[in-house]
Each structure stands twice: as C-alpha cells, then as structure tokens.
Design a protein around this motif. Structure first.
Motif, PDB file in Angstrom:
ATOM      1  N   ALA A 212       0.818  -1.217   0.000  1.00  0.00           N
ATOM      2  CA  ALA A 212       0.000   0.000   0.000  1.00  0.00           C
ATOM      3  C   ALA A 212       0.850   1.265   0.000  1.00  0.00           C
ATOM      4  CB  ALA A 212      -0.932  -0.003   1.213  1.00  0.00           C
ATOM      5  N   VAL A 213       1.920   1.300   0.789  1.00  0.00           N
ATOM      6  CA  VAL A 213       2.745   2.511   0.818  1.00  0.00           C
ATOM      7  C   VAL A 213       3.485   2.671  -0.501  1.00  0.00           C
ATOM      8  CG1 VAL A 213       3.019   2.503   3.326  1.00  0.00           C
ATOM      9  CG2 VAL A 213       4.710   1.305   1.910  1.00  0.00           C
ATOM     10  N   GLU A 216       0.749   4.132  -2.666  1.00  0.00           N
ATOM     11  CA  GLU A 216       0.316   5.438  -2.188  1.00  0.00           C
ATOM     12  C   GLU A 216       1.340   6.526  -2.462  1.00  0.00           C
ATOM     13  OE1 GLU A 216      -2.186   8.217  -0.145  1.00  0.00           O
ATOM     14  OE2 GLU A 216      -2.578   6.188  -0.881  1.00  0.00           O
ATOM     15  N   TYR A 217       2.627   6.221  -2.231  1.00  0.00           N
ATOM     16  CA  TYR A 217       3.654   7.263  -2.318  1.00  0.00           C
ATOM     17  C   TYR A 217       4.409   7.260  -3.637  1.00  0.00           C
ATOM     18  CZ  TYR A 217       2.667   7.990   2.576  1.00  0.00           C
ATOM     19  OH  TYR A 217       2.032   8.277   3.759  1.00  0.00           O
ATOM     20  N   LYS A 218       4.188   6.251  -4.491  1.00  0.00           N
ATOM     21  CA  LYS A 218       4.681   6.224  -5.866  1.00  0.00           C
ATOM     22  C   LYS A 218       6.138   6.673  -5.971  1.00  0.00           C
ATOM     23  CE  LYS A 218       0.201   6.950  -8.053  1.00  0.00           C
ATOM     24  NZ  LYS A 218      -0.599   6.879  -6.829  1.00  0.00           N
ATOM     25  N   GLY A 303      -2.362   4.785   3.656  1.00  0.00           N
ATOM     26  CA  GLY A 303      -3.372   5.469   2.864  1.00  0.00           C
ATOM     27  C   GLY A 303      -4.774   5.164   3.352  1.00  0.00           C
ATOM     28  N   GLY A 306      -5.840   1.621   2.085  1.00  0.00           N
ATOM     29  CA  GLY A 306      -4.815   0.633   2.417  1.00  0.00           C
ATOM     30  C   GLY A 306      -4.734   0.347   3.901  1.00  0.00           C
TER      31      GLY A 306
END
Length: 459
Positions: A212-213, A216-218, A303, A306
C-alpha cells in the motif's frame, strides 16, 4: 538442588535424555534427592485428565513468534525514521543477537532448575522469598501491561476501519470480552492453534502495508543515514526497538509445557530468524516509501483504503498475541495457587472457575491501563523501561552469574562471558533509568490525549 551438581557453561547444555521430563527418571535421580515429578511444576501427568507438557519445539517456536511478532513490529518504521537508517539497523541487529543469547541463558537456567515455571520461581533461587515476590509480581505486571497495549491497538484498529463507528471505550470493552473468551483454554497446546492464525495475520498485514505505501507514495524516498530529533525522542525510539524483543518473561512457562525442554534452543532459533527478518524487511520498506512522516502504528501510513485493509488483516494478531500473553499471566497465578494439588489436572468447578476468574480479573486490569495510557509509543516505552529490559536482559545476566558462581574468571572463555554479561546487565540498568525518564516525560506531555474518552484515537 544438590550442591554436588556443577553449573554448566553457555552453549554447553546437557542434551542427555536425563533432562526430558518423564524419561530416564532413574538416571536423573542422581542429580537430586527430589524426583523429577516433584521438581516439575506440573508433577506426574501419566494419568492426568488435563496434561500440560505436550508442546514440541516447532509449536513452541511458532507460539513465541505469535507472542513477539505482533504490535512491536508496528512501531519499528517510526523508530527508523527517528534514529536514521544506519543506526536503527545496527541497533536492531545487535538487540536481536543479545536477545538470542539471553533466551539461551534462560534455557540453561530451566534445565539446571527444572522446578522453575516463572520468573518468580527463578527469583526465589537467586534471592529467596523476596526474589520470588519481586520477580513474580514484576512478571505479572509486565504481561498485563503488554495485554493493555493489545487492547489499545485494537481500539485504534477499530476506529480506523469503522471511521470511529462508536465510542472508543466500547471498542476497548469488545477487546476485553473477546480476549477473555480466547484465553479460556488451560493448556498452551490449545492456544498454539490460534497462534498460527496470529502469525499469518501479522505477515499479511505487514505485506499489505508495504504494498500500500508503495502504491500510495509512488516512488521511494532517500533513506536518511542519520537523523537528530533530540535525546528524548531518539531514546523513545530505541526503547521501541527493544520492545520488539522483550518476550522473555514468558519463556520459562513455554519451556515448562514442552515435552522435551532441551529442544527449546530450536524454538529460540525459529523465533529469532523469523522475527528479525520480518522486522528488517517491514521497517526498511515502509520507512523508505513514507519517510520521516511514517506513523506509529505503521499501518496508519498505508493510505485511506490501504490502512483499513491492513488493519482488517491485523485483527487476529492484535487479539491473539494479547491472548497468548494473557494465558501466560493467568497460568502464573493459577500454578502459584494450585501447584502440587489435584486441581491442576482436573476439570472441577473450582479449577475451571478459578481459571476463568483469574483471566477475567487480569484482562479488566489491562483494559484500565489501556484507557489510562492511550498513546501507543508511550505505552511501549514504559513497558520496556519498567519490565522488559529486566526480564529480557538484566535478570538473564544475573542468572548466568548464578549458574557459573565461582567460575567467572576460570578461563579466557569465562572472562569473556563475564564481561559480556556485565555489559548486558549495565545495558538493562541504563534502559530502565533513562527509559522511565523519557517515557514519563512523554506521558506527562500527552496526559490530556484521550484518557478515558470516547474520542477517536485512530492515527
């Protein structure tokens, strides 16, 4: 024990069947005039209705993983962000090695003194009646504080998933009820099956958070090699790293319910390899993607969607890992009350009623603590400073000195181990003193943060 029995060196545990309860009894009798059944906390179980010594080394290892790899892992990315990548990684690996060694010492001590079932029993050997009460009460309080941290985490979890669907105190009561029901089995063999679900749960939740991170943070954030946040914040982070390894207070109880206690060394290996691998992987990945703003518990950084998924997957481990600690706490009191009586092995109204009552009272106290110290990191730091550092490091070092009394400087190896255990003892004293200071300071600053309130405590 007979004075004629010489203490054993570290890494020289006797692997003979003489140390397997119920086997080669006659061979072991030369060690002491007391029979193994009388030495062992559960006595002779040959015709017992309820049998305790049924755990194999693999089951014990997984049970220990379920106890240790739970909420402790959720504070590690935040600790890495506070300390910096390199210092945090070095400290984490160092703590893992020391924890492995001190767990091995506890195994030595148990094999030397088979009657030991708890830290209280060990305390009686080194300090008499005073030591029994000091270590016994300390162990019980430590386990109850750990149970409280699981109740607190459950309230955060449910507030996150339901978006504060109801009063936070209600969620705490739900955790209390479910935990009491889950702790009803009297033997660890029954709890083991729940521990498998706990282990799979925390692995799934951690993996979901890492994925998820990343989404989320791409793109990853450069890791800070070192940082500086001030002494209090950094030492609080160090305490949280130590908290991930301070499950030693339960180890005597685990060994006591093994069919072959000498194989506990294998269980230690299972625990340390699995937990350290998970700790490093999760802390590095989550910190790299989220950066210094990573939250604690770390699942909160995944997120909006997430973190709900991650917290949902973590429900079993948050509850079951607390249940494992609650079982050990209740078992300490239960054995203390009924040791040497038939109630230990019978399903009578008194034995079952007492077990249920002990568990209920323990969980109510844990719930009160969780509502009184509602900040996750602060509670973990306080637990480590008050109890964890002593049971995982301080007392094992003292046990080593007891086992090797009169031989501390007998050889170069002994001198090295004497210096090593002196260092470990000094480390425990430092962790206790400074940890109480920084955790007390943090708790006082957050004294108005949701104490006994229905307010949302989701991160």
């Amino acid at each position: 024990m007979s004075a004629s029995v010489e203490p054993r060196d570290f890494a020289e545990i006797d692997d003979s069947p003489a140390y397997d309860y119920g086997q080669d009894v006659e061979k072991k009798k030369h060690l002491d005039d007391t029979s193994p059944e009388e030495e062992d906390p559960f006595g002779n179980e040959e015709f017992a209705e309820v049998k305790y010594r049924t755990m194999g080394w693999w089951k014990t290892g997984i049970l220990m993983v379920a106890e240790n790899v739970s909420i402790g892992i959720l504070s590690l990315p935040s600790a890495f962000a506070t300390l910096g990548f390199v210092p945090a990684l070095i400290i984490l690996i160092g703590i893992s090695g020391i924890s492995w060694y001190t767990a091995y010492i506890l195994c030595q001590f148990k094999l030397r003194y088979p009657q030991v079932h708890s830290m209280g029993d060990a305390g009686e050997i080194i300090m008499g009646r005073f030591g029994r009460e000091l270590l016994g009460i300390g162990q019980l309080l430590f386990l109850i504080f750990v149970m409280a941290s699981h109740v607190l985490t459950f309230t955060v979890l449910m507030n996150t998933i339901t978006e504060h669907g109801t009063c936070t105190i209600v969620f705490g009561v739900i955790a209390l009820i479910v935990s009491c029901i889950g702790a009803l089995p009297r033997t660890m063999d029954k709890v083991y099956w729940m521990s498998i679900a706990s282990f799979l749960s925390i692995v799934a939740a951690t993996m979901a958070t890492m994925i998820a991170v990343g989404v989320e943070y791409k793109g990853s954030i450069p890791l800070a090699v070192t940082t500086h946040f001030g002494f209090n914040e950094e030492f609080l982070a160090v305490s949280n790293l130590f908290f991930a390894y301070v499950g030693h207070a339960s180890f005597f109880g685990f060994i006591s319910e093994m069919d072959k206690p000498r194989e506990f060394t294998k269980s230690i290996s299972v625990l340390q390899i699995i937990d350290t691998s998970l700790y490093i992987a999760s802390a590095v990945v989550i910190y790299r993607y989220v950066g210094e703003d990573v939250q604690s518990p770390a699942l909160g950084s995944a997120g909006p969607l997430g973190k709900k998924i991650a917290y949902g997957l973590a429900i079993p481990t948050v509850l079951i890992a607390g249940i494992v600690n609650g079982h050990v706490a209740s078992k300490y009191v239960y054995v203390r009350v009924f040791r040497g009586t038939n109630h230990m092995h019978e399903r009578t109204l008194l034995s079952i009623g007492s077990w249920v009552a002990i568990g209920l009272v323990s969980w109510i106290v844990a719930w009160v603590i969780a509502e009184s110290i509602p900040v996750f990191n602060n509670l973990l730091s306080l637990i480590t400073a008050l109890f964890g550092c002593w049971f995982a490091y301080g007392f094992p070092a003292i046990f080593w000195f007891t086992l090797n009394k009169g031989q501390w400087f007998a050889s170069s190896k002994k001198i090295f181990l004497t210096l090593s255990n002196t260092f470990i003892l000094a480390m425990a004293i430092t962790l206790c003193g400074l940890g109480l200071y920084v955790s007390g300071d943090a708790i006082s600053k957050d004294s108005g943060s949701g104490v006994w309130t229905c307010a949302n405590n989701a991160v």
